[in-house]
Scaffold this motif. Structure first.
Motif, mmCIF file in Angstrom:
data_model
loop_
_atom_site.group_PDB
_atom_site.id
_atom_site.type_symbol
_atom_site.label_atom_id
_atom_site.label_comp_id
_atom_site.label_asym_id
_atom_site.label_seq_id
_atom_site.Cartn_x
_atom_site.Cartn_y
_atom_site.Cartn_z
ATOM 1 N N GLY A 1 4.697 6.211 -3.939
ATOM 2 C CA GLY A 1 4.302 6.716 -2.636
ATOM 3 C C GLY A 1 4.755 5.840 -1.490
ATOM 4 N N VAL A 2 5.819 5.061 -1.720
ATOM 5 C CA VAL A 2 6.371 4.172 -0.697
ATOM 6 C C VAL A 2 7.704 4.747 -0.222
ATOM 7 N N GLU B 1 0.829 -1.195 0.000
ATOM 8 C CA GLU B 1 0.000 0.000 0.000
ATOM 9 C C GLU B 1 0.874 1.261 0.000
ATOM 10 N N PRO B 2 0.476 2.308 -0.745
ATOM 11 C CA PRO B 2 1.185 3.586 -0.650
ATOM 12 C C PRO B 2 1.222 4.070 0.797
ATOM 13 N N ALA C 1 14.028 5.538 -5.687
ATOM 14 C CA ALA C 1 13.353 6.336 -6.715
ATOM 15 C C ALA C 1 12.050 5.676 -7.155
ATOM 16 N N ALA C 2 12.083 4.351 -7.326
ATOM 17 C CA ALA C 2 10.868 3.635 -7.718
ATOM 18 C C ALA C 2 9.825 3.687 -6.611
#
Length: 291
Positions: free
Chosen positions: A113-114, A86-87, A107-108
């Motif tokens: 949103g992690v 989940e973010p 970066a990924a």
């Protein structure tokens, strides 16, 4: 209590996950080796059948994997952590990998949103068992503060060392020092024994002087006894020495002793000792001395 998804339950990860359970966290774990997942269940964790199941509902995801390719596969590829978590979750990669891989994962993660930290460890299997690991952490100070209770259940020396990838650079420095010291302890043993000096007594007095170090404290007895059951395998240290040399090349610095020690580690692997503990560098020194 934090809901933790833990991926990679090997020699280190299994004990780390057990310590998190003992600290009161809810741990769901996955490993490609079914017996490792069974051990987690026996320790009170929840077994998972795949990555997605391990990270479902997790507030924190910890990965403890052998090398960069495994981290890329587990985290970045379809069906991996970033496609399932989940973010807003916090991903803590505690593997020892290349700094550039850690930066790519961060970066990924940001795109999804992690939040991400790279947090490799030092201390070997005994450090994992005793929750006395040293943990070197790269990432934002805010995410480090969030992860502090998790780290407290795993280690004693926990330091935020800089931005993404910095933890891996510090770990590379750690690994070149460890391999170098093991090599010198091995040379001391060979010298003492070849000179008909009691190596146990010799190393005992060395450990009490300026030459004292953690390798002597933890591995001298097993090295003298030629007991090389792995706490940390030669194969993995070979990988880490490559990371150290590549980091030096990227930084534009010369590490001449590291280069020599890396060749000793490579020789141990070439001689078929890759599955043994890194203290089996003693075998290479003995071979060079014809003993």
């Amino acid at each position: 209590m934090t809901a933790i998804g833990f991926i990679g339950l090997g020699i280190m990860g299994s004990h780390m996950a057990a310590n998190l359970i003992a600290a009161g966290h809810a741990v769901t774990g996955y490993d490609v080796v079914p017996a490792s997942v069974d051990r987690l269940a026996q320790a009170g964790g929840k077994p998972a059948s795949d990555i997605a199941s391990a990270v479902a509902g997790a507030e924190v995801v910890i990965t403890m994997l052998p090398d960069s390719p495994q981290v890329v596969e587990v985290v970045l590829e379809p069906g991996g952590v970033l496609s399932a978590v989940e973010p807003g979750a916090l991903l803590i990669d505690m593997s020892s990998i290349a700094p550039e891989t850690s930066r790519a994962v961060a970066a990924a993660g940001a795109e999804r949103g992690v939040r991400v930290l790279d947090a490799p460890v030092s201390g070997g299997e005994q450090g994992a068992i005793k929750a006395s690991l040293s943990i070197m952490v790269g990432g934002s100070p805010e995410d480090f503060a969030t992860a502090q209770p998790i780290f407290d259940a795993l280690g004693r020396t926990i330091v935020h060392v800089g931005p993404h990838g910095a933890g891996q650079t510090v770990k590379a420095a750690n690994q070149l020092m460890v391999a170098g010291i093991i090599s010198l302890v091995a040379e001391a043993i060979v010298l003492l024994e070849a000179s008909d000096v009691d190596s146990t007594r010799g190393l005992e007095v060395l450990a009490g002087g300026l030459a004292g170090n953690r390798i002597l404290d933890l591995k001298a007895t097993s090295m003298i006894a030629r007991q090389f059951e792995p706490g940390f395998r030669i194969d993995l240290h070979h990988k880490d020495m490559g990371i150290a040399q590549n980091a030096a090349r990227s930084a534009g610095v010369a590490l001449p002793v590291t280069g020599i020690v890396a060749q000793l580690v490579a020789a141990a692997r070439a001689q078929g000792h890759g599955s043994l503990d890194h203290s089996a560098l003693l075998k290479v020194v003995e071979e060079l001395s014809g003993r």
